[in-house]
Design an enzyme around this catalytic site. Sequence first.
Site, PDB file in Angstrom:
ATOM      1  N   ALA A  12      -2.773  -4.225   1.530  1.00 20.31           N
ATOM      2  CA  ALA A  12      -1.611  -3.327   1.456  1.00 20.31           C
ATOM      3  C   ALA A  12      -1.835  -2.053   2.250  1.00 20.31           C
ATOM      4  CB  ALA A  12      -1.330  -2.991  -0.009  1.00 20.31           C
ATOM      5  N   ARG A  18       6.963  -2.458  12.280  1.00 16.44           N
ATOM      6  CA  ARG A  18       8.217  -3.136  12.617  1.00 16.44           C
ATOM      7  C   ARG A  18       9.397  -2.681  11.748  1.00 16.44           C
ATOM      8  NH1 ARG A  18       5.092  -8.856  12.581  1.00 16.44           N
ATOM      9  NH2 ARG A  18       3.727  -7.554  11.321  1.00 16.44           N
ATOM     10  N   LYS A  25       5.242   0.185   4.193  1.00 18.54           N
ATOM     11  CA  LYS A  25       5.963  -1.074   3.977  1.00 18.54           C
ATOM     12  C   LYS A  25       5.884  -1.558   2.532  1.00 18.54           C
ATOM     13  CE  LYS A  25       4.478  -4.875   6.059  1.00 18.54           C
ATOM     14  NZ  LYS A  25       4.441  -5.964   7.051  1.00 18.54           N
ATOM     15  N   ARG A 344      24.990   9.917 -19.296  1.00 13.19           N
ATOM     16  CA  ARG A 344      23.742  10.360 -18.687  1.00 13.19           C
ATOM     17  C   ARG A 344      22.589  10.222 -19.675  1.00 13.19           C
ATOM     18  NH1 ARG A 344      25.362  16.037 -17.103  1.00 13.19           N
ATOM     19  NH2 ARG A 344      23.139  16.160 -16.636  1.00 13.19           N
ATOM     20  N   LYS A 362      25.727  13.601 -22.262  1.00  8.72           N
ATOM     21  CA  LYS A 362      24.325  13.836 -21.912  1.00  8.72           C
ATOM     22  C   LYS A 362      23.581  14.281 -23.153  1.00  8.72           C
ATOM     23  CE  LYS A 362      22.273  17.325 -21.359  1.00  8.72           C
ATOM     24  NZ  LYS A 362      21.751  18.676 -21.187  1.00  8.72           N
ATOM     25  N   TYR A 377      33.554  16.589 -21.778  1.00 11.62           N
ATOM     26  CA  TYR A 377      32.117  16.738 -21.541  1.00 11.62           C
ATOM     27  C   TYR A 377      31.421  16.996 -22.871  1.00 11.62           C
ATOM     28  CZ  TYR A 377      27.544  18.486 -20.432  1.00 11.62           C
ATOM     29  OH  TYR A 377      26.186  18.650 -20.406  1.00 11.62           O
ATOM     30  N   ALA A 434      44.193  22.455 -31.370  1.00 12.24           N
ATOM     31  CA  ALA A 434      44.181  22.224 -29.920  1.00 12.24           C
ATOM     32  C   ALA A 434      44.084  23.548 -29.172  1.00 12.24           C
ATOM     33  CB  ALA A 434      45.442  21.477 -29.510  1.00 12.24           C
TER      34      ALA A 434
HETATM   35  C1  UD1 Z   1      -0.151 -12.179   8.887  1.00  6.44           C
HETATM   36  C2  UD1 Z   1      -1.031 -13.305   9.394  1.00  6.44           C
HETATM   37  C3  UD1 Z   1      -0.130 -14.457   9.842  1.00  6.44           C
HETATM   38  C4  UD1 Z   1       0.761 -14.899   8.710  1.00  6.44           C
HETATM   39  C5  UD1 Z   1       1.554 -13.704   8.130  1.00  6.44           C
HETATM   40  C6  UD1 Z   1       2.252 -14.139   6.866  1.00  6.44           C
HETATM   41  C7  UD1 Z   1      -3.015 -12.217  10.350  1.00  6.44           C
HETATM   42  C8  UD1 Z   1      -3.733 -11.857  11.605  1.00  6.44           C
HETATM   43  N1  UD1 Z   1      -1.837 -12.861  10.495  1.00  6.44           N
HETATM   44  O1  UD1 Z   1       0.605 -11.714   9.986  1.00  6.44           O
HETATM   45  O2  UD1 Z   1      -0.932 -15.562  10.247  1.00  6.44           O
HETATM   46  O3  UD1 Z   1       1.650 -15.904   9.128  1.00  6.44           O
HETATM   47  O4  UD1 Z   1       0.662 -12.627   7.811  1.00  6.44           O
HETATM   48  O5  UD1 Z   1       3.098 -13.151   6.354  1.00  6.44           O
HETATM   49  O6  UD1 Z   1      -3.518 -11.954   9.273  1.00  6.44           O
HETATM   50  N2  UD1 Z   1      -2.855  -5.106   6.375  1.00  6.44           N
HETATM   51  C9  UD1 Z   1      -3.898  -4.352   5.940  1.00  6.44           C
HETATM   52  N3  UD1 Z   1      -4.730  -3.786   6.864  1.00  6.44           N
HETATM   53  C10 UD1 Z   1      -4.553  -3.950   8.193  1.00  6.44           C
HETATM   54  C11 UD1 Z   1      -3.473  -4.761   8.636  1.00  6.44           C
HETATM   55  C12 UD1 Z   1      -2.639  -5.342   7.698  1.00  6.44           C
HETATM   56  O7  UD1 Z   1      -4.098  -4.161   4.738  1.00  6.44           O
HETATM   57  O8  UD1 Z   1      -5.351  -3.406   8.964  1.00  6.44           O
HETATM   58  C13 UD1 Z   1      -1.943  -5.698   5.362  1.00  6.44           C
HETATM   59  C14 UD1 Z   1      -0.503  -5.304   5.578  1.00  6.44           C
HETATM   60  O9  UD1 Z   1      -0.203  -4.134   4.840  1.00  6.44           O
HETATM   61  C15 UD1 Z   1       0.247  -6.522   5.057  1.00  6.44           C
HETATM   62  C16 UD1 Z   1      -0.714  -7.680   5.271  1.00  6.44           C
HETATM   63  O10 UD1 Z   1      -1.977  -7.096   5.494  1.00  6.44           O
HETATM   64  O11 UD1 Z   1       0.551  -6.382   3.690  1.00  6.44           O
HETATM   65  C17 UD1 Z   1      -0.328  -8.537   6.474  1.00  6.44           C
HETATM   66  O12 UD1 Z   1      -0.314  -7.728   7.639  1.00  6.44           O
HETATM   67  P1  UD1 Z   1       0.801  -7.878   8.755  1.00  6.44           P
HETATM   68  O13 UD1 Z   1       0.511  -6.913   9.833  1.00  6.44           O
HETATM   69  O14 UD1 Z   1       2.137  -7.856   8.160  1.00  6.44           O
HETATM   70  O15 UD1 Z   1       0.479  -9.344   9.288  1.00  6.44           O
HETATM   71  P2  UD1 Z   1       1.497 -10.366   9.967  1.00  6.44           P
HETATM   72  O16 UD1 Z   1       1.695  -9.986  11.384  1.00  6.44           O
HETATM   73  O17 UD1 Z   1       2.679 -10.560   9.134  1.00  6.44           O
HETATM   74 CA    CA Z   2       3.491  -9.536   7.391  1.00  8.12          CA
END
Ligand code: UD1
Ligand code: CA
Length: 474
Positions: A12, A18, A25, A344, A362, A377, A434
């Site tokens: 994560a 993107r 994200k 509320r 409220k 109110y 009233a």
């Molecule tokens: C990745 C897979 C791909 C797969 C897809 C599925 C790789 C190289 N590719 O691509 O084969 O089909 O997931 O959804 O693994 N993250 C980190 N640290 C980092 C980079 C990413 O924790 O340095 C985490 C991101 O937060 C994310 C997950 O890893 O939750 C996947 O990373 P993301 O960059 O989305 O990989 P994809 O391009 O989707």
């Molecule tokens: Ca991904």
Amino acid sequence: MDLADFAIAIMAAGKGTRLKSKRPKVLHEIGGQALLLHVIAAAKTVVPAERIYCIVGHEAERVQRAVEGTGVGFVMQAEQRGTGHALQMVKAWFGLGSMPIPKHLLVLSGDVPLIRPETIRAICEEHLREHAAMTILTATPPDPTGYGRVLRIAPDGPEVMAIVEQKSLRPEQLDAPEINSGIYCFDTAKLFSKLDSLSTNNAHGEFYLTDIAAMLVEDGERVVATRADSVDEVLGANTIAEMMHLDAAMRLATARRLMARGVTIFRPETCVIDAQVEVGADTVIEPYVQLLGDTRVGTECRIRSYSVVQGSVLGDGVMVRNGCILDGAEVGDGAILGPYAHLRPESRIGEQAHVGNFCETKKMTLGRGSKANHLTYLGDAIIGAGVNIGAGVITCNYDGVMKHTTVIGDGAFIGSDSTLVAPVEVGVGAYVAAGSCITEAVPEGALAFGRARQVTKPDWVAKRKAARTGGQRT
Ligand code: UD1
Ligand code: CA
């Protein structure tokens, strides 16, 4: 199945470039909840929180704060150099020796939020049954573009040759249909033994966790793939549009779950219902209703169109007419709300009570069978049972510095357009005329007027006219 030998790492740390968003994200929401919280919830159904590690990096503090209530641990990936690098950080963390290295490591992606506990269990079972070094969860969606592809040694055998990222696919591999979900089980020792050999020699200049598959195969290790039952649950969310697709899928699943329990939802695709919402049988939900947060609705209610109910508890047989907004309210059995009522936080509406059009409440209680039907109110008020609140009544709860309470006894009658200047009390069965402005206590059974006496001047209009025309009749 005993998953005592398993720990879970959730990736994560990524920024989610993107998405074009400032928010990390994994904190974007679907079904009313951050992506990462969905994944953690699924993970917690298979191993305890102490054995779940979130790999955080981009806006780590913000991400940690958002999920710390779940009790999971955190591994820092300060620089995000790819999914392989993320696991290198996990290896380094275990290297510190504060926790024993688990025999098996399940890796989940923070951006694959619809994953179900059953599927997590199934891949763990498959991993043990196959005695694999790595087990990859896969799917075959209608359009595999953008995902890494899993190449099997034989089309109908479980063994995998490699995972190839979209940008590295050779022309003849471009329509390889089976995608990598980003969810894997590893023999931890075998994974850790390979992590340091990863390179960044690829299109993104990142350490790909996916490269581990071919590296293990080269060592003669067993790498297998197992297909998820449903494609939707392994779909990733890399763009807002993809996320909204998952949101719709999740909300439809919630609506289906409720309908299977006897709830009628007209045009469910127009309703926004969060995953944790509970609704009793024989309740009817009309189109364009939103039920959010920890909302619980009883049986035989009707929620009419354009109402938004957030974090509220409704009893049985409640009627919510069109366009009501409820936030943190409690509503008793058989109460009638709206149209256009605004409840509320800390509004407690008693059984059979009515809160009608353009009424705002409220931090108050309205007793059993009491009615406030129009343009009112009621804030910081304790209102008994069988009370009638006339149109336009206002509790003046705020003196510019502090909030004060209005108390109205059972059976009292508050005439239309009255203002009750708190702190003030109207006794049991008392009447307020009233148009009154009530600043002093009204004792039980009393009638209080708090307004200027009416003055009536007979023939005033004609007299004024006469004065203007100097006595000349025209
Ligand atoms: C990745 C897979 C791909 C797969 C897809 C599925 C790789 C190289 N590719 O691509 O084969 O089909 O997931 O959804 O693994 N993250 C980190 N640290 C980092 C980079 C990413 O924790 O340095 C985490 C991101 O937060 C994310 C997950 O890893 O939750 C996947 O990373 P993301 O960059 O989305 O990989 P994809 O391009 O989707
Ligand atoms: Ca991904």
